[in-house]
Design a protein around this motif. Structure first.
Motif, PDB file in Angstrom:
ATOM      1  N   CYS A 224       7.735   3.161  -3.297  1.00 39.78           N
ATOM      2  CA  CYS A 224       7.405   4.589  -3.436  1.00 39.78           C
ATOM      3  C   CYS A 224       6.194   4.840  -4.307  1.00 39.78           C
ATOM      4  O   CYS A 224       5.927   5.983  -4.662  1.00 39.78           O
ATOM      5  CB  CYS A 224       8.580   5.382  -3.999  1.00 39.78           C
ATOM      6  N   LYS A 225       5.461   3.797  -4.699  1.00 37.74           N
ATOM      7  CA  LYS A 225       4.294   4.030  -5.555  1.00 37.74           C
ATOM      8  C   LYS A 225       3.135   4.522  -4.693  1.00 37.74           C
ATOM      9  O   LYS A 225       2.332   3.731  -4.202  1.00 37.74           O
ATOM     10  CB  LYS A 225       3.917   2.745  -6.290  1.00 37.74           C
ATOM     11  N   MET A 226       3.074   5.830  -4.526  1.00 39.94           N
ATOM     12  CA  MET A 226       2.043   6.401  -3.652  1.00 39.94           C
ATOM     13  C   MET A 226       0.656   6.105  -4.207  1.00 39.94           C
ATOM     14  O   MET A 226      -0.295   5.939  -3.457  1.00 39.94           O
ATOM     15  CB  MET A 226       2.257   7.908  -3.483  1.00 39.94           C
ATOM     16  N   GLU A 227       0.566   6.016  -5.547  1.00 43.15           N
ATOM     17  CA  GLU A 227      -0.734   5.749  -6.157  1.00 43.15           C
ATOM     18  C   GLU A 227      -1.217   4.338  -5.817  1.00 43.15           C
ATOM     19  O   GLU A 227      -2.405   4.045  -5.899  1.00 43.15           O
ATOM     20  CB  GLU A 227      -0.690   5.998  -7.667  1.00 43.15           C
ATOM     21  N   GLU A 228      -0.317   3.455  -5.389  1.00 40.18           N
ATOM     22  CA  GLU A 228      -0.723   2.122  -4.969  1.00 40.18           C
ATOM     23  C   GLU A 228      -0.814   2.031  -3.445  1.00 40.18           C
ATOM     24  O   GLU A 228      -0.975   0.947  -2.887  1.00 40.18           O
ATOM     25  CB  GLU A 228       0.292   1.080  -5.468  1.00 40.18           C
ATOM     26  N   GLY A 229      -0.619   3.158  -2.778  1.00 42.13           N
ATOM     27  CA  GLY A 229      -0.687   3.166  -1.315  1.00 42.13           C
ATOM     28  C   GLY A 229       0.582   2.652  -0.651  1.00 42.13           C
ATOM     29  O   GLY A 229       0.570   2.328   0.532  1.00 42.13           O
ATOM     30  N   ALA A 230       1.681   2.594  -1.409  1.00 45.48           N
ATOM     31  CA  ALA A 230       2.917   2.061  -0.832  1.00 45.48           C
ATOM     32  C   ALA A 230       3.553   3.045   0.148  1.00 45.48           C
ATOM     33  O   ALA A 230       4.385   2.664   0.962  1.00 45.48           O
ATOM     34  CB  ALA A 230       3.906   1.709  -1.930  1.00 45.48           C
ATOM     35  N   LEU A 231       3.179   4.311   0.054  1.00 45.53           N
ATOM     36  CA  LEU A 231       3.655   5.297   1.023  1.00 45.53           C
ATOM     37  C   LEU A 231       2.499   6.239   1.340  1.00 45.53           C
ATOM     38  O   LEU A 231       1.932   6.836   0.436  1.00 45.53           O
ATOM     39  CB  LEU A 231       4.845   6.073   0.453  1.00 45.53           C
TER      40      LEU A 231
END
Ligand code: ADP
Ligand code: MG
Length: 519
Positions: A224-231
């Motif tokens: 769920c780490k959107m800042e890492e592009g995971a979502l």
């Protein structure tokens, strides 16, 4: 070349036809256009949390140095073959189960061809024709920031969930004017969730994404780490008129919940303005510029791209008998909707309060710990301390809730000190501030050391009130003449004199008593 031109001409003809049609449609007056409605459909890519990639043994590690987590297969070296990672199949299946999908016991992999420097094979392995799962749904609450707005629940339907490979990453180095390729991400497992176009604005879209994040946090299949592009979210937006669906644009790669909301709302406004001005909407891919706060055209899609889909010849059909689906089903923990219900039923919160607590899993956990440690605690006070005071103090020093090292029993202590009148809110804030600096102390220790106890003692309160009435005779006179608000000046002076330590509820009660009796 000949075929290409033929296609292009035909596509152009269609486009011209479409624009003529739209121009005709737009000759209507505003009054005729009352039934304009925005339509939003999301496509969400979530990286599956697995130790290794979908088809190779290279590690899934976001922080590694560029090109250090690349198997020969990920670099598309000829002769290498994909081997499916069972853990990824399990994670994708669990995701499909919690989203109420129908699983396909047999699903198929396809090659989707396109050329891009971050994809050395020239195709992506995905599931186009027979995906892992279909026909799911996700229900969520739509809670805006405006507390006067109605909260409602909504369900978005899922067309399909497919397993596919992630691409590598391009790094644009402005200083040397070069583009660098990092293949660490190439071949990581993704699930793509294709939602139906059943949402109507940015708030609904961002609420869906929030609920999906909570769900993933719960089943732990995606970081769920959107800042890492995971979502990553692609939002499709169009304006329909009555039954007639409009041309849609697609906003690619939205990397935060806020971006989803702002980008969708911006795009709806942009399209409505174009329609009202009699202009046409172009079927195109757009990007979100979070600095300019607008969507920007990236490429048009008027000419349909042909991906030359073909069955992936190096993989057998995916058979779910390779994993234990029943065991996965039994492993499903309490999902966000059930937790929300529990917060409302057990602690008497309304939807807004429950949702605010749910939005931050660390705080939710803290709340449950505090209440489990002593179930007689006042849940509303615990809610206030966690979601308002603690969050405010964290914000002051730019800290996120996950970074907060204060243990649940210390926060619980603050709740109790407030409840039994030892502390007032102003000083509870100070205690939290101190604790964030030195997490090992207890709340009581800090209160005693700094002499921050609330003044509740009757005789002390009486003394302060009598002094204030002597020092502010005008306020006393005004009050007696009927200006009841004048009492505020007296209360304020006592607050100031005691450095906000006096229990103001008792102060105000005592003052009223004195002012009324002393005629
Ligand atoms: P395609 O086959 O062209 O990719 P899909 O039916 O798979 O189209 O839809 C892709 C995405 O676009 C889905 O998330 C869907 O909800 C969304 N979508 C489709 N039509 C519209 C529309 N008219 N307005 C907004 N979104 C749409
Ligand atoms: Mg599609």
């Amino acid at each position: 070349m000949y075929i290409n031109n033929l296609f292009r001409r035909r596509a152009l003809k269609l486009t011209t036809y479409a624009s003529k049609y739209i121009r005709k449609k737009n000759s209507k007056t505003d009054a005729d256009r009352k039934d304009l409605k925005s339509v939003v459909g999301l496509e969400i890519h979530a990286q599956l949390q697995s130790k290794s990639k979908l088809f190779s043994a290279a590690a899934n590690c976001f922080e590694s140095a560029a090109n250090t987590q690349v198997a020969l297969f990920d670099a598309a070296i000829p002769g290498t073959l994909p081997i499916i990672n069972k853990k990824c199949v399990e994670a994708a299946t669990l995701t499909a189960l919690v989203l109420n999908c129908k699983l396909n016991t047999i699903s198929l992999f396809d090659r989707k061809h396109y050329y891009y420097a971050d994809m050395p094979a020239g195709y992506q392995i995905t599931q186009q024709n027979l995906p892992l799962a279909t026909n799911g749904q996700l229900s969520f609450y739509v809670v805006g920031e405006n507390i006067n707005k109605e909260i409602y629940s909504k369900t978005s339907f899922i067309k399909q969930i497919q397993l596919e490979q992630d691409s590598g990453r391009l790094i644009h180095d402005d200083s040397s004017q070069t583009v660098l390729v990092d293949l660490n991400r190439a071949g990581l497992a993704l699930v793509e969730l294709v939602f139906e176009p059943d949402l109507s604005d940015g708030l609904e879209a961002s609420s869906l994404v929030k609920e999906l994040l909570l769900t993933f946090e719960c089943i732990k299949t995606c970081s769920c780490k959107m800042e890492e592009g995971a979502l990553r979210v692609d939002a499709n937006v169009s304006i329909s008129e009555g039954e007639q669906m409009g041309t849609r644009t697609e906003i690619k790669n939205l990397g935060s919940v806020r971006a989803v909301q702002s980008a969708v709302d911006y795009e709806i406004r942009r399209q409505l303005n174009l329609i009202k001005a009699g202009k046409e909407i172009i079927n195109e891919t757009r990007g979100w510029d979070s600095v300019l706060n607008k969507t920007i055209s990236m490429r048009d899609k008027e000419v349909l791209q042909d991906y030359r889909f073909m069955p992936e010849p190096n993989l057998l059909p995916l058979n779910l008998n390779m994993i234990d689906v029943d065991k996965l089903q039994l492993s499903i923990p309490e999902l966000p909707n059930a937790t929300r219900k529990r917060l409302m039923q057990t602690y008497g919160f309304n939807i807004r309060k429950a949702s605010i607590l749910m939005n931050e899993p660390v705080l939710l956990k803290l709340f449950f710990q505090i209440m489990n440690e002593d179930s007689s605690r006042n849940p509303s006070r615990a809610w206030n301390i966690i979601t308002i005071e603690l969050v405010a103090e964290l914000n002051k020093i730019n800290m996120k809730p996950v970074q907060c090292g204060i243990s649940s029993n210390v926060i619980g202590e603050i709740v109790d000190l407030l409840d039994n009148g030892t502390l007032n809110l102003a000083y509870a804030r100070k205690v939290i501030g101190e604790l964030l600096q030195s997490v090992n102390k207890s709340a009581t220790e800090i209160v005693i050391k700094n002499n921050w106890k609330q003044i509740t003692n009757d005789s002390e309160i009486l003394k302060f009130c009598e002094e204030a009435m002597v020092e502010y005779p005008k306020a006393v006179k005004d009050y007696k003449k009927g200006k009841v608000k004048a009492i505020k000046a007296l209360i304020g002076s006592i607050a100031k004199k005691t450095n906000n330590r006096a229990d103001l509820a008792s102060v105000s009660k005592k003052l009223e008593e004195l002012l009324k009796s002393n005629n």
